[in-house]
Write an enzyme that holds these catalytic residues in place. Structure first.
Site, mmCIF file in Angstrom:
data_model
loop_
_atom_site.group_PDB
_atom_site.id
_atom_site.type_symbol
_atom_site.label_atom_id
_atom_site.label_comp_id
_atom_site.label_asym_id
_atom_site.label_seq_id
_atom_site.Cartn_x
_atom_site.Cartn_y
_atom_site.Cartn_z
ATOM 1 N N HIS A 160 40.147 39.508 33.710
ATOM 2 C CA HIS A 160 40.772 40.661 32.259
ATOM 3 C C HIS A 160 42.356 40.043 31.805
ATOM 4 C CE1 HIS A 160 44.574 40.676 36.007
ATOM 5 N NE2 HIS A 160 45.169 40.880 34.834
ATOM 6 N N ASP A 190 37.575 38.580 39.401
ATOM 7 C CA ASP A 190 38.669 38.605 38.767
ATOM 8 C C ASP A 190 38.941 37.115 38.685
ATOM 9 O OD1 ASP A 190 39.892 40.017 36.541
ATOM 10 O OD2 ASP A 190 41.476 40.488 38.031
ATOM 11 N N GLY A 267 51.877 40.551 32.959
ATOM 12 C CA GLY A 267 51.657 39.006 32.443
ATOM 13 C C GLY A 267 52.326 38.109 33.738
ATOM 14 N N ASN A 268 51.968 38.654 34.477
ATOM 15 C CA ASN A 268 51.799 37.368 36.093
ATOM 16 C C ASN A 268 50.263 37.147 36.113
ATOM 17 O OD1 ASN A 268 54.946 38.747 36.901
ATOM 18 N ND2 ASN A 268 54.623 36.548 37.220
ATOM 19 N N SER A 269 50.159 37.950 35.802
ATOM 20 C CA SER A 269 48.487 37.978 36.304
ATOM 21 C C SER A 269 48.156 36.699 35.798
ATOM 22 C CB SER A 269 47.368 38.601 35.638
ATOM 23 O OG SER A 269 48.157 40.085 36.170
ATOM 24 N N THR A 285 46.418 38.473 41.143
ATOM 25 C CA THR A 285 45.766 39.764 40.385
ATOM 26 C C THR A 285 45.778 41.033 39.917
ATOM 27 O OG1 THR A 285 43.770 38.132 41.867
ATOM 28 C CG2 THR A 285 43.301 40.374 41.308
ATOM 29 N N ALA A 286 46.752 40.991 40.978
ATOM 30 C CA ALA A 286 46.857 43.026 40.891
ATOM 31 C C ALA A 286 48.522 43.074 41.167
ATOM 32 C CB ALA A 286 45.905 43.642 41.161
ATOM 33 N N LEU A 288 50.397 47.125 42.659
ATOM 34 C CA LEU A 288 50.112 48.107 43.202
ATOM 35 C C LEU A 288 51.403 49.216 42.779
ATOM 36 C CD1 LEU A 288 48.057 50.552 44.427
ATOM 37 C CD2 LEU A 288 48.880 49.905 46.683
#
Length: 317
Positions: A160, A190, A267-269, A285-286, A288
């Site tokens: 993404h 992802d 930005g950490n993704s 990845t994500a 919450l």
């Protein structure tokens, strides 16, 4: 009448003088009788042979040097023999030295050492939209993170982060920048594999670890570029394993994730999740957040390095 002799023994003796008395040696091997022989002639001390004397004359400096070295070595040996033997270290001495060091020197934390092991392999990833009109420029679509997994410039990031971008660039630890090409995409995880077209000479690949022994409560470090700022480091612990996460749009469900509480933000993704051994054990990845805000409230998710490695085809995964 008897004629006189022309030569007499007396006149012969007077002309020649007394004859030397022969040396008489007693039969028993003892000293000769007094008055029968003079004192024995003195035997001169044996001197160096002509060959040895010539050698000494030709090599006198070498001989002096060798003698000097031998003398110096002898002095050193004598000094070492007189020097007292060093005292044997005891466990108490070692404990005191360690305690002194801990009290007087600041040692890097475990998290700092883990981050240092991977820091030069973390990159900032930026995607751009291109405009077709004349004189148009490109607008940055988004920013994320990635980690070098092969020192030829192969990078692992989130799909993404780069999806939909017309142009993607990465910035390395030394500030150099390069365009990238897309190698593979794995929507189910992802994940995306990209490769930089130009790399630093001393580029290092991160060490990939394993989650086989990972347990809730284990310390972890996350490195990335939250909101484009970085590289930034945060630390926390593993909160859970084998978690599931549904994207905010509800279009995708990912499973087998690592849940952690090290602070991460947009930005950490794509950045690495690191063990205390300095090994990459996951790809962030994500996060919450049940509110509309895209900020961290304590729950982050990372794909395991096993799933990432299997997708990319890196042995032994």
């Amino acid at each position: 009448m008897k004629k006189p002799a022309l030569y007499s023994s007396a006149s012969r003796a007077r002309r020649t003088g007394p004859a030397a008395s022969p040396t008489r040696v007693p039969a028993d091997g003892g000293p000769s009788a007094p008055g029968l022989s003079g004192p024995p002639a003195a035997t001169p001390p044996p001197g160096p042979s002509p060959r040895r004397a010539g050698f000494l004359r030709r090599h006198d400096r070498v001989v002096i040097f060798v003698v000097g070295v031998a003398f110096a070595l002898g002095l050193l040996a004598a000094r070492d023999a007189m020097r007292p033997a060093p005292a044997e270290l005891t466990q108490e001495d070692i404990d005191d030295a360690v305690l002194y060091t801990m009290e007087n020197k600041s040692l890097p934390s475990r998290a700092a050492r883990a981050a240092d092991a991977v820091m030069n392999s973390v990159v900032r990833v930026r995607g751009y939209d291109e405009f077709d009109e004349p004189g148009g420029n490109e607008e940055m679509q988004g920013v994320g993170s990635g980690v070098v997994i092969v020192d030829n410039g192969t990078i692992l990031t989130n799909l993404h982060v780069v999806s939909g971008a017309k142009r993607v660039t990465v910035t390395f630890f030394d500030g150099s920048e390069s365009d990238v090409e897309m190698l593979k995409a794995y929507p189910e995880n992802d994940l995306a594999v990209i490769r930089a077209k130009k790399i630093p000479d001393d580029l290092e690949a991160a060490t990939l670890g394993s989650t086989a022994s990972l347990r809730p409560g284990d310390e972890v470090v996350a490195i990335g570029f939250p909101f484009g700022i970085g590289p930034s480091t945060s630390s926390g612990v593993v909160s859970g394993l084998d978690r599931s996460f549904r994207s905010p749009q509800g279009k995708q469900v990912m499973t087998g994730l690592i849940q952690f509480d090290a602070a991460v933000n947009p930005g950490n993704s794509g950045g690495p999740l690191i063990s205390m051994d300095g090994e990459v054990i996951g790809i962030v990845t994500a996060l919450l957040n049940p509110t509309p805000a895209r900020t961290f409230i304590g729950i982050g998710f990372a794909a395991t390095i096993e799933s990432a490695g299997a997708a990319v085809g890196i042995p032994p995964f």
